[in-house]
Design a protein around this motif. Structure first.
Motif, PDB file in Angstrom:
ATOM      1  N   GLY A 147      -5.518  -5.251 -12.914  1.00  0.00           N
ATOM      2  CA  GLY A 147      -5.751  -4.451 -14.104  1.00  0.00           C
ATOM      3  C   GLY A 147      -6.373  -3.089 -13.856  1.00  0.00           C
ATOM      4  N   ARG A 148      -6.550  -2.715 -12.605  1.00  0.00           N
ATOM      5  CA  ARG A 148      -7.190  -1.431 -12.278  1.00  0.00           C
ATOM      6  C   ARG A 148      -6.154  -0.391 -11.852  1.00  0.00           C
ATOM      7  NH1 ARG A 148     -12.486  -3.071  -8.737  1.00  0.00           N
ATOM      8  NH2 ARG A 148     -13.470  -4.379 -10.296  1.00  0.00           N
ATOM      9  N   ASP A 149      -6.616   0.843 -11.750  1.00  0.00           N
ATOM     10  CA  ASP A 149      -5.794   1.932 -11.237  1.00  0.00           C
ATOM     11  C   ASP A 149      -6.143   2.141  -9.773  1.00  0.00           C
ATOM     12  OD1 ASP A 149      -4.566   2.416 -13.745  1.00  0.00           O
ATOM     13  OD2 ASP A 149      -6.348   3.518 -14.379  1.00  0.00           O
ATOM     14  N   VAL A 150      -5.157   1.950  -8.905  1.00  0.00           N
ATOM     15  CA  VAL A 150      -5.349   1.994  -7.465  1.00  0.00           C
ATOM     16  C   VAL A 150      -4.732   3.271  -6.903  1.00  0.00           C
ATOM     17  CG1 VAL A 150      -4.703   0.860  -5.303  1.00  0.00           C
ATOM     18  CG2 VAL A 150      -5.347  -0.512  -7.278  1.00  0.00           C
ATOM     19  N   TYR A 151      -5.421   3.874  -5.945  1.00  0.00           N
ATOM     20  CA  TYR A 151      -4.907   5.041  -5.240  1.00  0.00           C
ATOM     21  C   TYR A 151      -4.769   4.682  -3.769  1.00  0.00           C
ATOM     22  CZ  TYR A 151      -5.598   7.693  -9.456  1.00  0.00           C
ATOM     23  OH  TYR A 151      -5.507   8.135 -10.748  1.00  0.00           O
ATOM     24  N   ILE A 152      -3.673   5.145  -3.175  1.00  0.00           N
ATOM     25  CA  ILE A 152      -3.401   4.889  -1.766  1.00  0.00           C
ATOM     26  C   ILE A 152      -3.099   6.224  -1.097  1.00  0.00           C
ATOM     27  CG2 ILE A 152      -1.842   3.795  -0.106  1.00  0.00           C
ATOM     28  CD1 ILE A 152      -1.350   1.615  -2.214  1.00  0.00           C
ATOM     29  N   VAL A 153      -3.810   6.508  -0.006  1.00  0.00           N
ATOM     30  CA  VAL A 153      -3.545   7.721   0.767  1.00  0.00           C
ATOM     31  C   VAL A 153      -2.628   7.345   1.913  1.00  0.00           C
ATOM     32  CG1 VAL A 153      -4.536   9.518   2.232  1.00  0.00           C
ATOM     33  CG2 VAL A 153      -5.765   8.757   0.193  1.00  0.00           C
ATOM     34  N   GLY A 154      -1.500   8.029   2.008  1.00  0.00           N
ATOM     35  CA  GLY A 154      -0.563   7.795   3.100  1.00  0.00           C
ATOM     36  C   GLY A 154       0.861   7.882   2.616  1.00  0.00           C
ATOM     37  N   GLY A 155       1.765   8.189   3.552  1.00  0.00           N
ATOM     38  CA  GLY A 155       3.164   8.324   3.181  1.00  0.00           C
ATOM     39  C   GLY A 155       4.109   7.576   4.100  1.00  0.00           C
ATOM     40  N   ALA A 156       3.593   6.697   4.936  1.00  0.00           N
ATOM     41  CA  ALA A 156       4.445   5.936   5.841  1.00  0.00           C
ATOM     42  C   ALA A 156       4.636   4.513   5.308  1.00  0.00           C
ATOM     43  CB  ALA A 156       3.833   5.917   7.238  1.00  0.00           C
ATOM     44  N   ASN A 157       5.327   3.690   6.079  1.00  0.00           N
ATOM     45  CA  ASN A 157       5.677   2.345   5.616  1.00  0.00           C
ATOM     46  C   ASN A 157       4.479   1.493   5.226  1.00  0.00           C
ATOM     47  OD1 ASN A 157       8.361   2.858   5.848  1.00  0.00           O
ATOM     48  ND2 ASN A 157       8.711   1.570   7.619  1.00  0.00           N
ATOM     49  N   SER A 158       3.395   1.553   5.983  1.00  0.00           N
ATOM     50  CA  SER A 158       2.247   0.705   5.648  1.00  0.00           C
ATOM     51  C   SER A 158       1.697   1.059   4.263  1.00  0.00           C
ATOM     52  CB  SER A 158       1.163   0.797   6.716  1.00  0.00           C
ATOM     53  OG  SER A 158       0.747   2.131   6.892  1.00  0.00           O
ATOM     54  N   ALA A 159       1.656   2.328   3.933  1.00  0.00           N
ATOM     55  CA  ALA A 159       1.196   2.749   2.603  1.00  0.00           C
ATOM     56  C   ALA A 159       2.177   2.290   1.530  1.00  0.00           C
ATOM     57  CB  ALA A 159       1.023   4.258   2.551  1.00  0.00           C
ATOM     58  N   GLY A 160       3.466   2.407   1.798  1.00  0.00           N
ATOM     59  CA  GLY A 160       4.477   1.963   0.843  1.00  0.00           C
ATOM     60  C   GLY A 160       4.443   0.465   0.614  1.00  0.00           C
ATOM     61  N   GLN A 161       4.261  -0.296   1.688  1.00  0.00           N
ATOM     62  CA  GLN A 161       4.169  -1.748   1.558  1.00  0.00           C
ATOM     63  C   GLN A 161       2.926  -2.143   0.762  1.00  0.00           C
ATOM     64  OE1 GLN A 161       4.386  -2.582   5.715  1.00  0.00           O
ATOM     65  NE2 GLN A 161       6.628  -2.671   5.722  1.00  0.00           N
ATOM     66  N   ALA A 162       1.826  -1.448   1.006  1.00  0.00           N
ATOM     67  CA  ALA A 162       0.607  -1.716   0.238  1.00  0.00           C
ATOM     68  C   ALA A 162       0.828  -1.386  -1.234  1.00  0.00           C
ATOM     69  CB  ALA A 162      -0.566  -0.919   0.799  1.00  0.00           C
ATOM     70  N   ALA A 163       1.501  -0.280  -1.516  1.00  0.00           N
ATOM     71  CA  ALA A 163       1.775   0.102  -2.908  1.00  0.00           C
ATOM     72  C   ALA A 163       2.589  -0.979  -3.610  1.00  0.00           C
ATOM     73  CB  ALA A 163       2.501   1.438  -2.960  1.00  0.00           C
ATOM     74  N   MET A 164       3.603  -1.494  -2.934  1.00  0.00           N
ATOM     75  CA  MET A 164       4.428  -2.536  -3.546  1.00  0.00           C
ATOM     76  C   MET A 164       3.620  -3.815  -3.766  1.00  0.00           C
ATOM     77  SD  MET A 164       7.137  -1.098  -4.321  1.00  0.00           S
ATOM     78  CE  MET A 164       7.805  -2.606  -5.010  1.00  0.00           C
ATOM     79  N   TYR A 165       2.784  -4.173  -2.819  1.00  0.00           N
ATOM     80  CA  TYR A 165       1.958  -5.367  -2.973  1.00  0.00           C
ATOM     81  C   TYR A 165       0.978  -5.204  -4.140  1.00  0.00           C
ATOM     82  CZ  TYR A 165      -1.583  -8.891  -2.189  1.00  0.00           C
ATOM     83  OH  TYR A 165      -2.464  -9.915  -2.372  1.00  0.00           O
ATOM     84  N   PHE A 166       0.253  -4.102  -4.164  1.00  0.00           N
ATOM     85  CA  PHE A 166      -0.738  -3.883  -5.217  1.00  0.00           C
ATOM     86  C   PHE A 166      -0.097  -3.722  -6.598  1.00  0.00           C
ATOM     87  CE2 PHE A 166      -3.729  -2.318  -1.779  1.00  0.00           C
ATOM     88  CZ  PHE A 166      -4.539  -3.449  -1.847  1.00  0.00           C
ATOM     89  N   SER A 167       1.160  -3.281  -6.653  1.00  0.00           N
ATOM     90  CA  SER A 167       1.835  -3.113  -7.949  1.00  0.00           C
ATOM     91  C   SER A 167       1.951  -4.433  -8.700  1.00  0.00           C
ATOM     92  CB  SER A 167       3.218  -2.489  -7.759  1.00  0.00           C
ATOM     93  OG  SER A 167       4.134  -3.427  -7.189  1.00  0.00           O
ATOM     94  N   ARG A 168       1.863  -5.551  -7.997  1.00  0.00           N
ATOM     95  CA  ARG A 168       1.930  -6.878  -8.635  1.00  0.00           C
ATOM     96  C   ARG A 168       0.634  -7.225  -9.356  1.00  0.00           C
ATOM     97  NH1 ARG A 168       3.758  -9.678  -3.304  1.00  0.00           N
ATOM     98  NH2 ARG A 168       2.187 -11.163  -3.988  1.00  0.00           N
ATOM     99  N   PHE A 169      -0.448  -6.531  -9.054  1.00  0.00           N
ATOM    100  CA  PHE A 169      -1.765  -6.843  -9.615  1.00  0.00           C
ATOM    101  C   PHE A 169      -2.343  -5.694 -10.441  1.00  0.00           C
ATOM    102  CE2 PHE A 169      -1.196  -9.149  -5.668  1.00  0.00           C
ATOM    103  CZ  PHE A 169      -1.542 -10.439  -6.009  1.00  0.00           C
ATOM    104  N   ALA A 170      -2.204  -4.483  -9.935  1.00  0.00           N
ATOM    105  CA  ALA A 170      -2.869  -3.315 -10.518  1.00  0.00           C
ATOM    106  C   ALA A 170      -2.169  -2.828 -11.785  1.00  0.00           C
ATOM    107  CB  ALA A 170      -2.921  -2.185  -9.494  1.00  0.00           C
ATOM    108  N   ASN A 171      -2.928  -2.145 -12.621  1.00  0.00           N
ATOM    109  CA  ASN A 171      -2.374  -1.473 -13.776  1.00  0.00           C
ATOM    110  C   ASN A 171      -1.417  -0.372 -13.315  1.00  0.00           C
ATOM    111  OD1 ASN A 171      -2.228  -0.703 -16.603  1.00  0.00           O
ATOM    112  ND2 ASN A 171      -3.423   1.082 -15.983  1.00  0.00           N
ATOM    113  N   SER A 172      -1.882   0.431 -12.347  1.00  0.00           N
ATOM    114  CA  SER A 172      -1.040   1.473 -11.763  1.00  0.00           C
ATOM    115  C   SER A 172      -1.427   1.669 -10.303  1.00  0.00           C
ATOM    116  CB  SER A 172      -1.192   2.796 -12.521  1.00  0.00           C
ATOM    117  OG  SER A 172      -2.476   3.354 -12.274  1.00  0.00           O
TER     118      SER A 172
END
Length: 168
Positions: free
Chosen positions: A64-89
Motif C-alpha cells: 500500500g505504499r509508494d516505492v522508489y527504486i534507483v537504477g535502470g538495469a535488470n535488477s532494478a526492473g525485476q525489483a519494480a515488477m516484484y514490488f508492483s504486486r504489493f505497493a500502491n505505486s
C-alpha cells in the motif's frame, strides 16, 4: 581459505591451517559492497527507509505504499515488477534517457504493461529527508526539482563481490 582446486567433479578447498575440504560443490558467501548513492541524507537513512538491494521478504513491508527504486538495469526492473504486486505505486528513477540500453526487452515490456509502475528518466535523487525514517525524496527530473512523499527507496546501482582473493 588459501586455495581452491578442481579435479573433475571433485572440488577441494585448502584452508590456511593446512586442512583440505573436499566436495562436489563449493559455495562462497563472501558478500558484496554496494555502490553508494551519493545524495544528501541517504547514508543517515540507510536501513530506515533507504535500502541497498532488496530481499523477497520486503514485499509485505511496502504493501500500500509508494516505492522508489534507483537504477535502470535488470535488477532494478525485476525489483519494480516484484514490488508492483504489493505497493500502491513503484517509480523507477533512471539517470539515462531510457531503459533500452540497460534492461532486457522482456522486462521493459512487463514494466510498460504494469499500471502501477512508472519510469522517470533523466532523474536522480538529490536528497533523502526524514527525522528517523525516510519521509520524502528530493528528485531532480528533466531539469526540474520536486519533493515527493516516500517511505521506501531501494537502490540498485551496482555492487562489487568480495571474491578478488579467489583468482581465476
Amino acid at each position: 581459505v588459501v586455495g581452491l582446486e578442481a579435479n573433475g567433479p571433485q572440488r577441494s578447498v585448502r584452508l590456511d591451517d593446512g586442512a583440505v575440504l573436499h566436495g562436489r560443490a563449493v559455495l562462497i558467501t563472501t558478500g558484496v559492497s554496494y555502490r553508494r548513492l551519493e545524495a544528501k541524507g541517504v547514508d543517515r537513512l540507510t536501513g530506515a527507509g533507504v535500502y541497498y538491494g532488496a530481499a523477497m521478504s520486503e514485499g509485505e513491508s511496502v504493501r500500500g505504499r509508494d516505492v522508489y527504486i534507483v537504477g535502470g538495469a535488470n535488477s532494478a526492473g525485476q525489483a519494480a515488477m516484484y514490488f508492483s504486486r504489493f505497493a500502491n505505486s513503484v517509480t523507477l528513477l533512471v539517470r539515462g534517457a531510457g531503459l533500452s540500453h540497460t534492461m532486457s526487452r522482456y522486462l521493459i515490456e512487463q514494466i510498460q504493461g504494469t499500471p502501477n509502475v512508472r519510469v522517470w528518466t533523466e532523474s536522480q535523487v538529490e536528497e533523502a529527508l526524514g527525522d528517523t525514517h525516510l519521509e520524502r525524496l528530493v528528485v531532480a527530473r528533466n531539469g526540474a526539482v520536486e519533493t515527493v512523499a516516500a517511505t521506501a527507496l531501494f537502490i540498485f546501482i551496482g555492487a562489487h563481490p568480495h571474491t578478488d582473493w579467489v583468482g581465476e
